[in-house]
Design a protein around this motif. Structure first.
Motif, PDB file in Angstrom:
ATOM      1  N   LEU A   1      -8.882 -28.693 -35.173  1.00 53.89           N
ATOM      2  CA  LEU A   1     -10.200 -28.167 -35.511  1.00 53.89           C
ATOM      3  C   LEU A   1     -10.621 -27.059 -34.548  1.00 53.89           C
ATOM      4  CD1 LEU A   1     -12.814 -28.274 -37.168  1.00 53.89           C
ATOM      5  CD2 LEU A   1     -13.601 -30.104 -35.648  1.00 53.89           C
ATOM      6  N   ALA A   2     -10.372 -27.275 -33.244  1.00 52.26           N
ATOM      7  CA  ALA A   2     -10.741 -26.276 -32.242  1.00 52.26           C
ATOM      8  C   ALA A   2      -9.954 -24.986 -32.441  1.00 52.26           C
ATOM      9  CB  ALA A   2     -10.512 -26.835 -30.839  1.00 52.26           C
ATOM     10  N   LEU A   3      -8.664 -25.104 -32.719  1.00 53.27           N
ATOM     11  CA  LEU A   3      -7.830 -23.919 -32.933  1.00 53.27           C
ATOM     12  C   LEU A   3      -8.187 -23.218 -34.240  1.00 53.27           C
ATOM     13  CD1 LEU A   3      -4.362 -25.256 -31.711  1.00 53.27           C
ATOM     14  CD2 LEU A   3      -5.884 -23.660 -30.521  1.00 53.27           C
ATOM     15  N   GLN A   4      -8.541 -23.994 -35.248  1.00 52.60           N
ATOM     16  CA  GLN A   4      -8.997 -23.426 -36.526  1.00 52.60           C
ATOM     17  C   GLN A   4     -10.255 -22.591 -36.304  1.00 52.60           C
ATOM     18  OE1 GLN A   4     -10.903 -26.186 -39.260  1.00 52.60           O
ATOM     19  NE2 GLN A   4      -9.754 -25.325 -40.976  1.00 52.60           N
TER      20      GLN A   4
ATOM     21  N   ASN B   1      -8.843 -19.675 -42.037  1.00 56.99           N
ATOM     22  CA  ASN B   1      -9.215 -20.988 -41.523  1.00 56.99           C
ATOM     23  C   ASN B   1      -8.097 -22.012 -41.736  1.00 56.99           C
ATOM     24  OD1 ASN B   1      -9.495 -20.945 -44.325  1.00 56.99           O
ATOM     25  ND2 ASN B   1     -11.148 -22.446 -44.316  1.00 56.99           N
ATOM     26  N   PHE B   2      -6.845 -21.573 -41.590  1.00 58.10           N
ATOM     27  CA  PHE B   2      -5.706 -22.492 -41.707  1.00 58.10           C
ATOM     28  C   PHE B   2      -5.950 -23.727 -40.849  1.00 58.10           C
ATOM     29  CE2 PHE B   2      -1.380 -23.609 -39.992  1.00 58.10           C
ATOM     30  CZ  PHE B   2      -0.887 -24.172 -41.161  1.00 58.10           C
ATOM     31  N   CYS B   3      -5.643 -24.904 -41.411  1.00 62.87           N
ATOM     32  CA  CYS B   3      -5.986 -26.155 -40.733  1.00 62.87           C
ATOM     33  C   CYS B   3      -4.788 -26.856 -40.110  1.00 62.87           C
ATOM     34  CB  CYS B   3      -6.661 -27.105 -41.720  1.00 62.87           C
ATOM     35  SG  CYS B   3      -5.619 -27.520 -43.137  1.00 62.87           S
ATOM     36  N   GLY B   4      -3.601 -26.266 -40.230  1.00 63.25           N
ATOM     37  CA  GLY B   4      -2.387 -26.931 -39.774  1.00 63.25           C
ATOM     38  C   GLY B   4      -1.680 -27.609 -40.932  1.00 63.25           C
TER      39      GLY B   4
ATOM     40  N   ASN C   1      -2.546 -18.627 -33.253  1.00 63.24           N
ATOM     41  CA  ASN C   1      -2.515 -19.437 -32.043  1.00 63.24           C
ATOM     42  C   ASN C   1      -1.575 -20.633 -32.220  1.00 63.24           C
ATOM     43  OD1 ASN C   1      -4.003 -21.333 -33.567  1.00 63.24           O
ATOM     44  ND2 ASN C   1      -5.971 -20.661 -32.732  1.00 63.24           N
ATOM     45  N   ASP C   2      -1.655 -21.568 -31.314  1.00 66.57           N
ATOM     46  CA  ASP C   2      -0.713 -22.686 -31.267  1.00 66.57           C
ATOM     47  C   ASP C   2      -0.720 -23.544 -32.534  1.00 66.57           C
ATOM     48  OD1 ASP C   2       1.223 -24.223 -29.805  1.00 66.57           O
ATOM     49  OD2 ASP C   2      -0.311 -25.736 -29.432  1.00 66.57           O
ATOM     50  N   LEU C   3      -1.775 -23.463 -33.317  1.00 67.10           N
ATOM     51  CA  LEU C   3      -1.851 -24.220 -34.572  1.00 67.10           C
ATOM     52  C   LEU C   3      -0.728 -23.809 -35.530  1.00 67.10           C
ATOM     53  CD1 LEU C   3      -3.575 -26.282 -36.187  1.00 67.10           C
ATOM     54  CD2 LEU C   3      -4.949 -24.353 -36.980  1.00 67.10           C
ATOM     55  N   TYR C   4      -0.201 -22.598 -35.347  1.00 66.57           N
ATOM     56  CA  TYR C   4       0.806 -22.029 -36.237  1.00 66.57           C
ATOM     57  C   TYR C   4       2.209 -22.148 -35.635  1.00 66.57           C
ATOM     58  CZ  TYR C   4      -3.409 -19.743 -38.099  1.00 66.57           C
ATOM     59  OH  TYR C   4      -4.653 -19.470 -38.599  1.00 66.57           O
ATOM     60  N   SER C   5       2.510 -23.270 -35.012  1.00 68.06           N
ATOM     61  CA  SER C   5       3.808 -23.464 -34.350  1.00 68.06           C
ATOM     62  C   SER C   5       4.876 -23.882 -35.358  1.00 68.06           C
ATOM     63  CB  SER C   5       3.672 -24.502 -33.223  1.00 68.06           C
ATOM     64  OG  SER C   5       2.836 -24.029 -32.189  1.00 68.06           O
ATOM     65  N   PHE C   6       5.112 -23.009 -36.337  1.00 69.50           N
ATOM     66  CA  PHE C   6       6.072 -23.325 -37.393  1.00 69.50           C
ATOM     67  C   PHE C   6       7.506 -23.361 -36.876  1.00 69.50           C
ATOM     68  CE2 PHE C   6       2.676 -20.767 -39.621  1.00 69.50           C
ATOM     69  CZ  PHE C   6       2.018 -21.862 -40.148  1.00 69.50           C
ATOM     70  N   HIS C   7       7.746 -22.767 -35.698  1.00 69.65           N
ATOM     71  CA  HIS C   7       9.091 -22.713 -35.136  1.00 69.65           C
ATOM     72  C   HIS C   7       9.490 -24.039 -34.481  1.00 69.65           C
ATOM     73  CE1 HIS C   7       6.363 -22.051 -31.873  1.00 69.65           C
ATOM     74  NE2 HIS C   7       7.308 -21.925 -30.969  1.00 69.65           N
ATOM     75  N   LYS C   8       8.551 -24.985 -34.385  1.00 69.08           N
ATOM     76  CA  LYS C   8       8.826 -26.285 -33.780  1.00 69.08           C
ATOM     77  C   LYS C   8       8.852 -27.343 -34.876  1.00 69.08           C
ATOM     78  CE  LYS C   8       6.301 -25.076 -29.537  1.00 69.08           C
ATOM     79  NZ  LYS C   8       5.147 -25.446 -28.665  1.00 69.08           N
ATOM     80  N   PRO C   9      10.040 -27.774 -35.299  1.00 68.09           N
ATOM     81  CA  PRO C   9      10.117 -28.713 -36.432  1.00 68.09           C
ATOM     82  C   PRO C   9       9.445 -30.057 -36.175  1.00 68.09           C
ATOM     83  CG  PRO C   9      12.263 -28.429 -35.375  1.00 68.09           C
ATOM     84  CD  PRO C   9      11.368 -27.387 -34.807  1.00 68.09           C
TER      85      PRO C   9
END
Length: 269
Positions: A29-32, A61-64, A11-19
């Motif tokens: 926490l909600a996305l996790q 449970n990646f936290c960002g 989900n959006d927590l994994y927005s690695f493409h946005k520096p």
């Protein structure tokens, strides 16, 4: 051996493409929690299907990233053994009557009382007993913001054969799979976000080990390019089962384990 690979969609927590991506603590926490729930929902579909092994993706449970949170991510990482997540994983293995390899961010105290955070694979047996913890040896640069590197490869006896463990970026290096082979592994269980078929085939060519790989679909794109979806691959490099590239799914396949001169037929002992 009947194997279930739990392929989640990020989900959006994994927005690695946005520096310049930033996120609040509460939103992270909600996305996790949403990702953990997705993983368990998929995994529970394996209950009653006679699976011998369940493998989740890396870090369910990646936290960002610390850089996105703008602060320490340590309070979003569960403490082992007290956090309820670990008892829920134990119950999942017990309910499925299956071995479980779960990719989990966790923090633990060492013998000197120091607290460290890890990207780990937790291994539970069919009765829900924790049998091993493997800490990822090859961390990416962003992971090093809040995690500590693992020290040792892990190989564990199961009723299907000897299982070695690796996590994601480990597969781009020779040492983890090679050490597991030297310690008598018959197959590897690999939670990952970045499964690259090319690197995996090199590891198979070097070791002859069968591979169980649970991949995740990126938030903003399908699995494409150098990367591959969740796969089940035998020791000759033959792909026995593969997931799709766009959606979360539970992939179930059969893997004949040939090790130590024996063939494991997947039946429960």
């Amino acid at each position: 051996m009947k194997v279930a690979m739990i392929q989640t969609k990020q989900n959006d927590l994994y927005s690695f493409h946005k520096p310049d991506f930033t996120i609040s603590h509460d939103h992270a926490l909600a996305l996790q929690e949403e990702m953990v729930e997705q993983c368990f929902t998929l995994a529970k579909k394996a209950i009653g299907q006679g699976c011998d092994l369940l493998v989740t993706t890396e870090a369910i449970n990646f936290c960002g990233q610390k850089s996105a949170l703008g602060d320490s991510c340590e309070d979003l990482i569960p403490l082992y053994p007290g956090n309820v997540l670990f008892s829920e994983l134990s119950c999942l293995a017990k309910d499925a009557r299956s071995w479980l390899v779960a990719g989990v961010y966790n923090k633990r105290y060492d013998k000197s009382g120091n607290l460290f955070c890890y990207n780990s694979a937790f291994v539970y047996d069919r009765d829900g007993n924790l049998k091993a913890i493997y800490d990822k040896i090859h961390l990416t640069e962003s992971e090093k913001e809040c995690l500590i590197t693992g020290k040792n490869p892990v190989v564990i006896d199961t009723d299907m054969g000897r299982m070695g463990l690796a996590i994601c970026y480990d597969m781009q290096f020779e040492d983890v799979c090679m050490e597991c082979k030297k310690e008598g592994a018959d197959f590897m269980a690999v939670p990952t976000w970045g499964w690259e078929h090319g690197y995996g085939m090199k590891r198979i060519q070097e070791t002859g080990l069968e591979m169980v790989l649970a991949m995740a679909v990126p938030f903003w794109m399908p699995i494409e390019g150098l990367r591959s979806p969740s796969e089940l691959i035998d020791g000759t490099g033959r792909v026995l089962a593969a997931a799709g590239c766009t959606q979360p799914e539970l992939l179930i396949g059969e893997l004949p384990i040939r090790g130590k001169g024996e063939v494991y037929d997947g039946e429960n002992n």
